[in-house]
Design a protein around this motif. Structure first.
Motif, PDB file in Angstrom:
ATOM      1  N   VAL A  39       0.865  -1.177   0.000  1.00 19.07           N
ATOM      2  CA  VAL A  39       0.000   0.000   0.000  1.00 19.07           C
ATOM      3  C   VAL A  39       0.899   1.223   0.000  1.00 19.07           C
ATOM      4  N   ILE A  75      -1.605  -1.316  -3.936  1.00 17.01           N
ATOM      5  CA  ILE A  75      -2.787  -0.508  -3.681  1.00 17.01           C
ATOM      6  C   ILE A  75      -2.307   0.929  -3.499  1.00 17.01           C
ATOM      7  N   SER A  77      -3.355   4.641  -2.400  1.00 15.33           N
ATOM      8  CA  SER A  77      -4.404   5.196  -1.561  1.00 15.33           C
ATOM      9  C   SER A  77      -4.240   6.691  -1.395  1.00 15.33           C
ATOM     10  N   ASP A 108      -7.531   3.001  -4.258  1.00 12.53           N
ATOM     11  CA  ASP A 108      -8.317   3.388  -3.086  1.00 12.53           C
ATOM     12  C   ASP A 108      -8.406   4.902  -3.161  1.00 12.53           C
ATOM     13  N   THR A 117      -7.124   4.702   5.039  1.00 13.76           N
ATOM     14  CA  THR A 117      -6.365   3.838   4.139  1.00 13.76           C
ATOM     15  C   THR A 117      -6.314   2.423   4.690  1.00 13.76           C
ATOM     16  N   ASN A 120      -9.846   0.848   4.350  1.00 14.44           N
ATOM     17  CA  ASN A 120     -10.156   0.568   2.950  1.00 14.44           C
ATOM     18  C   ASN A 120      -9.318  -0.587   2.425  1.00 14.44           C
ATOM     19  N   THR A 121      -8.050  -0.636   2.803  1.00 10.71           N
ATOM     20  CA  THR A 121      -7.170  -1.715   2.370  1.00 10.71           C
ATOM     21  C   THR A 121      -7.657  -3.046   2.903  1.00 10.71           C
ATOM     22  N   LYS A 122      -8.117  -3.065   4.144  1.00 15.25           N
ATOM     23  CA  LYS A 122      -8.642  -4.309   4.737  1.00 15.25           C
ATOM     24  C   LYS A 122      -9.828  -4.816   3.923  1.00 15.25           C
ATOM     25  N   MET A 125      -8.478  -6.053   0.457  1.00 19.92           N
ATOM     26  CA  MET A 125      -7.703  -7.287   0.546  1.00 19.92           C
ATOM     27  C   MET A 125      -8.543  -8.466   1.014  1.00 19.92           C
ATOM     28  N   VAL A 133       0.629  -7.446   4.105  1.00 17.95           N
ATOM     29  CA  VAL A 133       0.725  -6.142   3.457  1.00 17.95           C
ATOM     30  C   VAL A 133       2.044  -5.460   3.812  1.00 17.95           C
ATOM     31  N   PHE A 149      -2.847  -0.240  10.604  1.00 23.21           N
ATOM     32  CA  PHE A 149      -3.129  -1.492   9.906  1.00 23.21           C
ATOM     33  C   PHE A 149      -3.352  -2.644  10.883  1.00 23.21           C
TER      34      PHE A 149
END
Length: 188
Positions: A39, A75, A77, A108, A117, A120-122, A125, A133, A149
């Motif tokens: 990310v 990703i 973001s 993202d 971030t 949204n990444t969670k 993914m 990550v 995270f």
């Protein structure tokens, strides 16, 4: 100034100094392992629509690690900055121009801060059945980003810092002190 106030100020100074040292050490010592995705956290886009040097440093680190096989997806973001550009789109364009395949770069466009971030990444993914990550940002930002995270449920969080430094980093390190504790006590 009485002894109690001097003592409290001394303790606060030591606390901030130790925190800054730990954050700096953590951020400058990349922890790279094979991960499912990286990310890249957004930053300023110049008025001509190109990544700022700080953002370019993050993207260049992603290109370097992607080419070495550290992850299969990137990703990007960010949100739309005051300059009027969608950071995520600018970042994707830069990565594709630097030979990362279009289908390996995931947008993202709602990453307006580090916690958003992470959340949204969670979601992204989990949908793709990916777990590990690598976060890529400036060195001073790594510790707080990894905290975000982990708070949203990532167990395997690695990190790499952009190799771009400037005078503003001094201010940013100080700002990260407050940001870290805000995230530490934030409910997700």
């Amino acid at each position: 100034m009485n002894k109690t106030i001097r003592y409290i100020l001394g303790v606060l100074f030591i606390w901030v100094a130790v925190h800054v040292l730990i954050t700096t050490f953590d951020g400058l010592n990349d922890k790279t392992e094979i991960a499912d995705a990286a990310v890249v956290l957004g930053n300023k886009v110049e008025l001509d629509g190109t990544p700022s040097p700080r953002l370019q440093g993050r993207l260049d680190k992603a290109v370097e690690l992607y080419e070495k096989g550290y992850f299969n997806y990137v990703i990007v973001s960010g949100g739309t900055g005051k300059e009027g550009f969608d950071e995520a789109l600018v970042m994707k364009d830069y990565l594709v121009k630097n030979e990362i395949p279009d289908d390996k770069v995931i947008l993202d466009q709602e990453g307006y801060n580090s916690m958003m971030t992470a959340k949204n990444t969670k979601i992204i993914m989990d949908h793709m059945d990916l777990e590990s990550v690598t976060v890529i940002s400036q060195f001073y930002h790594i510790t707080r980003t990894k905290l975000a995270f982990r708070k949203v449920g990532f167990e395997q969080v690695y990190s790499a810092h952009a190799e771009y430094f400037d005078f503003r980093d001094i201010y940013s390190i100080a700002r990260e002190f407050a940001g870290y504790y805000k995230y530490l006590f934030m409910k997700v």
